[in-house]
Design a protein around this motif. Sequence first.
Motif, short mmCIF file in Angstrom:
data_model
loop_
_atom_site.label_atom_id
_atom_site.label_comp_id
_atom_site.label_asym_id
_atom_site.label_seq_id
_atom_site.Cartn_x
_atom_site.Cartn_y
_atom_site.Cartn_z
N ASP B 351 0.82 -1.22 0.00
CA ASP B 351 0.00 0.00 0.00
C ASP B 351 0.85 1.27 0.00
N VAL B 352 2.15 1.11 -0.28
CA VAL B 352 3.03 2.28 -0.28
C VAL B 352 2.53 3.29 -1.33
N GLY B 353 2.18 4.47 -0.84
CA GLY B 353 1.77 5.54 -1.75
C GLY B 353 0.51 5.26 -2.53
N SER B 354 -0.33 4.32 -2.04
CA SER B 354 -1.45 3.90 -2.87
C SER B 354 -2.81 4.33 -2.35
N TYR B 355 -2.88 4.58 -1.07
CA TYR B 355 -4.21 4.75 -0.47
C TYR B 355 -4.39 6.11 0.17
N LEU B 356 -5.23 6.91 -0.42
CA LEU B 356 -5.78 8.08 0.25
C LEU B 356 -7.26 7.77 0.42
N ASN B 357 -7.97 8.61 1.22
CA ASN B 357 -9.43 8.48 1.21
C ASN B 357 -9.87 7.05 1.53
N PHE B 358 -9.28 6.44 2.56
CA PHE B 358 -9.67 5.11 3.04
C PHE B 358 -9.52 4.03 1.98
N GLY B 359 -8.53 4.16 1.12
CA GLY B 359 -8.28 3.11 0.15
C GLY B 359 -9.01 3.31 -1.16
N LEU B 360 -9.77 4.38 -1.29
CA LEU B 360 -10.56 4.56 -2.52
C LEU B 360 -9.80 5.34 -3.59
N THR B 361 -8.88 6.19 -3.16
CA THR B 361 -8.21 7.08 -4.11
C THR B 361 -6.70 6.85 -4.08
N GLY B 362 -6.10 6.74 -5.26
CA GLY B 362 -4.66 6.61 -5.35
C GLY B 362 -4.05 7.86 -5.99
N SER B 363 -2.75 8.03 -5.80
CA SER B 363 -2.08 9.19 -6.36
C SER B 363 -0.66 8.81 -6.73
N LEU B 364 -0.30 9.06 -7.97
CA LEU B 364 1.07 8.74 -8.41
C LEU B 364 2.08 9.59 -7.66
N GLU B 365 1.70 10.85 -7.41
CA GLU B 365 2.62 11.76 -6.71
C GLU B 365 2.93 11.25 -5.30
N LEU B 366 1.92 10.67 -4.64
CA LEU B 366 2.16 10.14 -3.30
C LEU B 366 3.18 9.00 -3.35
N LEU B 367 3.09 8.18 -4.39
CA LEU B 367 4.06 7.09 -4.53
C LEU B 367 5.48 7.66 -4.69
N THR B 368 5.61 8.70 -5.48
CA THR B 368 6.92 9.34 -5.66
C THR B 368 7.44 9.92 -4.36
N ILE B 369 6.55 10.54 -3.58
CA ILE B 369 6.97 11.10 -2.29
C ILE B 369 7.36 9.98 -1.32
N CYS B 370 6.59 8.87 -1.34
CA CYS B 370 6.91 7.74 -0.46
C CYS B 370 8.28 7.16 -0.80
N ASP B 371 8.64 7.18 -2.07
CA ASP B 371 9.96 6.69 -2.48
C ASP B 371 11.06 7.48 -1.76
N GLU B 372 10.88 8.78 -1.72
CA GLU B 372 11.85 9.65 -1.03
C GLU B 372 11.88 9.32 0.47
N MET B 373 10.69 9.16 1.05
CA MET B 373 10.63 8.89 2.50
C MET B 373 11.26 7.52 2.80
N LEU B 374 11.00 6.56 1.91
CA LEU B 374 11.55 5.22 2.14
C LEU B 374 13.06 5.20 2.08
N SER B 375 13.60 5.99 1.16
CA SER B 375 15.05 5.99 1.07
C SER B 375 15.64 6.61 2.34
N MET B 376 14.95 7.57 2.90
CA MET B 376 15.38 8.17 4.17
C MET B 376 15.24 7.17 5.32
N ILE B 377 14.12 6.47 5.34
CA ILE B 377 13.86 5.49 6.40
C ILE B 377 14.90 4.35 6.34
N ALA B 378 15.18 3.89 5.13
CA ALA B 378 16.17 2.81 4.97
C ALA B 378 17.51 3.27 5.51
N TYR B 379 17.83 4.52 5.24
CA TYR B 379 19.09 5.07 5.73
C TYR B 379 19.14 5.06 7.26
N ILE B 380 18.06 5.51 7.88
CA ILE B 380 18.04 5.57 9.35
C ILE B 380 18.20 4.17 9.94
#
Lengths: 208, 487
Positions: B351-380
Amino acid sequence: MREALHAFDQERLVEATERALEQGYSPQDLLEGLTEGLREVGDRFEKGELFLAELVAAGEAAKKVIAEYLKPMLEGGGEGEPLGHIVIGTVAGDIHDIGKGIVGMMLFTAGFEVKDLGVDVPAEMFVQAVREEKPDVIAMSALLTTTLPMQRETIEALEKSGLRNTVKVIVGGSPVTSEWADEIGADGYAEDAVGAVKLVKEILGIRE
Amino acid sequence: MIENPKIGLFEIFTRDDIYRIHTATLEVLERTGVRVEEESALKLLASIGSDVDLSRRIAKIPQNVVEEAIRNSARTIHFAGRSREDDIRLEGKRVNFGPGEGATSILDCQSGIIRPSTKDDTVKAVKLADALDTIDFVMPLFTAQDVPKPVMPLHDLDAALRNTEKPVMVVDFGLEANYLIDMAAVVAGGRERLKERPLLGMYSEPVSPLTHGKSHVRNLMTFANADLPIVYIPSPACCSTAPATLAGAIVQSNAETLSGNVIAQFTRKGAKFIYGSDTSLMDQRTGVFSYGCPEWMIFNLAMAQLGRHYGLPTWSTGGCSDSKILDGQATFEAGLSLFIAAASGANLIHDVGSYLNFGLTGSLELLTICDEMLSMIAYILRGVEVTDETLAVDIIDKVGPGGHFITQKHTLEFLKKEHWLPGLFDRQMRNNWVKSGSRDLLKRAGEKTEQILSAHQPVPLPADVNKELDKTLRRSEKEILGHQPKT
């Protein structure tokens, strides 16, 4: 009774009902009081003062009192007609219960008579219910995208049986959209339980 | 992927807690039992010593059976990509990330418009997931709303198989699972080859409380027999389909997924069962199933720890939000839930970057932002490497009090190895940020997404495989719909 209802306490509500009947209140008066109390509960939920679990508990308690105490005494009385008759169920292939249950309870709380057909309800069972119960509205729930087409099939089955014009059809469930409702020829769709009550009132022409 | 993070896992239970949850779960399965809507599964459960009531379709499963199933489960699961470089392993503390599947609408962040998602959106989502470094497995994110609903899962899978080389996971949505396996077999080069290179996993769900639906159990058994990875996890909601208490909801979730494992392991010993749950709560004001509440995040920690205790590969959820738009709430809930899921040590986080609005709405931009956050999290979670060289005592001595490290060879040598560099988050001085257009995160994420989609070409399937996949898809559509839909 009002106090027991607002405490969502089924046992206390039953006790209070028995006491009130002993004291000579007419079942008709009690039913009217209870309906008024339920409406208050519904309003408080809409305002965000009450939680869903409290709404459902109050509804269940009232339902028990009406079904087991007041209704049997009122048979033949014919007074205090409900706002309308609703048949509700989750479509065939789908066994998700809870959303449909909440919508049914909200409608009941608002003063409708609700017949719940349960889950995994085949199209023929909806048709049969329309034939026998003559409801004003049937409400169909579906949670799975793959069971959504059963809402369409049920409407088609109603058309085939010639009953479609005798009843309004509303649809709901997480993947349902107003576009889908239009596409399958439903009379309406609502996003949540509060919306469902408004929708039913609207399509039956009931003023708030 | 985060492989064996140095930092200790985020665990919430003591040994005693786990013991009590486990015994409570065994009691639920033996005393209350589960409803199983599929007769062949009920008979299977009866044959291994469960107390089965065929008319009520209830199976009460004894403790020893539940524990035997746990012992028989695959300890490590090989989940294959189209190419070997993309293979992942599910075991221990290896954490892998992927999108989800199920959104029925797409949010266009630049215009703010939400519209029904199409197969073309799914193709774009898969391409984006294929390109992003932090994404290890691919789910199709959207559901194609522009194809006939009964065959929608086939089109979601079709978009995935053609546009990524990473391992693919799809939701069954109650569709007969052999249709999904047929398509993956085309790509793998036959059903036998698919067993060796399992490039498809299936996600299916019991219905809470304690009910195994007909099609879902059948699919569980089909995937067990095909020796392919199966995620079979419930999504109960506290106060409606699960008890209000967190521990009670965990016990029920555990009973639901573990009874699924019993069916899987006694269908085929060593079945590739992936354990977990997506437990949350029904919001008491709105009735929604929340994908951003702290209770949901605690449940994710709980189930990862329990699954690891059982030695089962685990499934988890993160990178979602209850917000309707991509705003501060969305990025906070997505980021925090990703960190929690990653630190839980779960093996597959979806569900990385896939679910807004209780799972009804997806956003490609959110997936791109999650990629950035994940790379930071992996680093930590990688922690700090402690060696003679990194302790840098010689360099500290060389520079001495009052000097600086900027020109030291040691600095140049380690700065790239040791530090995380942002790709999307902004660290410009204010004047430069203004000069470059004062672009906020949303705008930058939109531009980056566009850039990736126009530049990235996933490795295509060989032409003959493409054709064969077309044929298989059309044949399945005809069987399911009874006619050939217009394309």
